[in-house]
Design an enzyme around this catalytic site. Structure first.
Site, mmCIF file in Angstrom:
data_model
loop_
_atom_site.group_PDB
_atom_site.id
_atom_site.type_symbol
_atom_site.label_atom_id
_atom_site.label_comp_id
_atom_site.label_asym_id
_atom_site.label_seq_id
_atom_site.Cartn_x
_atom_site.Cartn_y
_atom_site.Cartn_z
ATOM 1 N N TRP A 145 0.828 -1.209 0.000
ATOM 2 C CA TRP A 145 0.000 0.000 0.000
ATOM 3 C C TRP A 145 0.865 1.264 0.000
ATOM 4 O O TRP A 145 1.806 1.383 0.781
ATOM 5 C CB TRP A 145 -0.902 -0.009 1.241
ATOM 6 N N HIS A 150 7.865 -4.822 9.371
ATOM 7 C CA HIS A 150 6.950 -5.060 8.247
ATOM 8 C C HIS A 150 7.652 -5.088 6.886
ATOM 9 O O HIS A 150 7.037 -5.467 5.894
ATOM 10 C CB HIS A 150 5.856 -3.983 8.257
ATOM 11 N N PHE A 176 1.965 5.970 8.238
ATOM 12 C CA PHE A 176 1.822 4.564 7.870
ATOM 13 C C PHE A 176 3.190 3.947 7.564
ATOM 14 O O PHE A 176 3.473 2.807 7.942
ATOM 15 C CB PHE A 176 0.887 4.429 6.664
ATOM 16 N N LEU A 177 4.052 4.708 6.894
ATOM 17 C CA LEU A 177 5.405 4.218 6.587
ATOM 18 C C LEU A 177 6.197 3.994 7.869
ATOM 19 O O LEU A 177 6.919 3.000 8.006
ATOM 20 C CB LEU A 177 6.139 5.208 5.680
ATOM 21 N N ALA A 178 6.062 4.922 8.824
ATOM 22 C CA ALA A 178 6.781 4.791 10.094
ATOM 23 C C ALA A 178 6.321 3.549 10.859
ATOM 24 O O ALA A 178 7.131 2.861 11.498
ATOM 25 C CB ALA A 178 6.578 6.040 10.941
ATOM 26 N N SER A 203 2.718 -7.382 1.861
ATOM 27 C CA SER A 203 1.634 -6.643 2.510
ATOM 28 C C SER A 203 0.358 -6.680 1.655
ATOM 29 O O SER A 203 -0.134 -7.763 1.340
ATOM 30 C CB SER A 203 2.104 -5.216 2.802
ATOM 31 N N LEU A 204 -0.162 -5.538 1.236
ATOM 32 C CA LEU A 204 -1.327 -5.521 0.339
ATOM 33 C C LEU A 204 -1.046 -6.346 -0.921
ATOM 34 O O LEU A 204 -1.928 -7.055 -1.431
ATOM 35 C CB LEU A 204 -1.681 -4.081 -0.037
ATOM 36 N N ASP A 230 6.781 -6.999 13.513
ATOM 37 C CA ASP A 230 5.762 -6.379 12.661
ATOM 38 C C ASP A 230 4.547 -5.945 13.487
ATOM 39 O O ASP A 230 3.913 -6.764 14.146
ATOM 40 C CB ASP A 230 5.331 -7.386 11.580
ATOM 41 N N GLN A 289 5.545 0.795 9.655
ATOM 42 C CA GLN A 289 6.074 -0.410 9.015
ATOM 43 C C GLN A 289 7.471 -0.776 9.510
ATOM 44 O O GLN A 289 7.901 -1.918 9.354
ATOM 45 C CB GLN A 289 6.091 -0.230 7.494
#
Length: 261
Positions: free
Chosen positions: A22, A236, A144-146, A83-84, A208, A148
């Site tokens: 994502w 992640h 969101f990146l952080a 992931s996605l 994760d 992960q």
């Protein structure tokens, strides 16, 4: 039909398709390309609406999987999704049993949302991300990146690497990102994957925060023929934080299941 951006690299006899997660794009795989390109012919794609694959409407998981598979330069391949992208690869493997050589999911879950007795992301958290995207697009993507990379020794550098990937290509629209979050919030392939015909390898990060490590054990019981590996110090994005260990493990698992040409 709009065209997806594909890039083919490497000289191995075995074809490996890599599907990103994502918010990202195909550049996210840069850290492992040189490590894998002598073993595989790699096919990298920007998923519909991401990076250089612009002009697509918001898609369901099934629609996304169909478009990616129909435009793939090589269909008889190992399909790896992060992931996605793991959900997309899983859908492709389920729908095309005669073509897919093997399915590999990385830091992925057949059901990302938490339910009773099932670990995952709380659905209201995913819904909250959708709202926040409309309010503050860039801040939400950064957050969101952080998430992960949280917990790893190289968290700051890994987040910076992910952010650089996002900014290097055209940004996905809020609608595309919300569509992806909706897939993460609602899809559940747990039961369907019990019917999977091809070899199935699952790779996880111990730290994760998005796909809890408990998922690995639950799926070990559900899919007894599917090997799983947990990277002890990864979160992640294990292929970014631990590219050597990730690449070596991937090759070992493929060799063990005799899926290398």
């Amino acid at each position: 039909m709009n065209k997806l951006y594909w890039q083919t690299l490497g000289e191995g006899k075995t074809h490996l398709v890599l599907l990103h997660g994502w918010g990202l794009n195909a550049q996210v795989w840069q850290s492992i390309i040189t490590r894998l390109s002598s073993h595989f012919t790699l096919h990298l794609v920007d998923l519909p609406g991401y990076g250089r694959s612009q002009g697509f409407p918001v898609l369901t998981l099934k629609e996304m999987a169909d478009i990616v598979f129909s435009q793939a330069p090589e269909k008889k391949a190992i399909w790896l999704g992060w992931s996605l992208g793991g959900l997309v690869a899983s859908r492709i493997a389920l729908d095309n049993p005669n073509n897919v050589r093997a399915l590999i999911t990385v830091a992925s879950s057949p059901c990302f949302a938490a339910h009773e007795a099932w670990p995952g992301i709380k659905p209201d958290v995913l819904k909250g991300f959708e709202q926040q995207l409309s309010d503050n697009f860039h801040r939400t993507v950064e957050r969101f990146l952080a998430l992960q990379t949280l917990g790893t020794q190289s968290a700051r550098e890994d987040t910076k690497a992910l952010k650089a990937v996002v900014l290097a290509q055209p940004l996905p629209s809020v609608e595309t990102l919300n569509g992806g979050l909706e897939i993460l919030r609602t899809e559940d392939l747990r039961e369907q994957l019990t019917t999977l015909c091809c070899p199935f390898i699952r790779l996880y990060g111990y730290l994760d925060g998005l796909v809890p490590r408990k998922v690995a054990a639950l799926l070990d019981a559900r899919y007894p023929d599917s090997p799983s590996v947990i990277f002890r110090h990864a979160a992640h994005a294990p292929f970014i934080s631990h590219p050597d260990e990730f690449s070596e493990t991937l090759l070992k698992q493929c060799e063990a299941l005799s899926i290398l040409a």
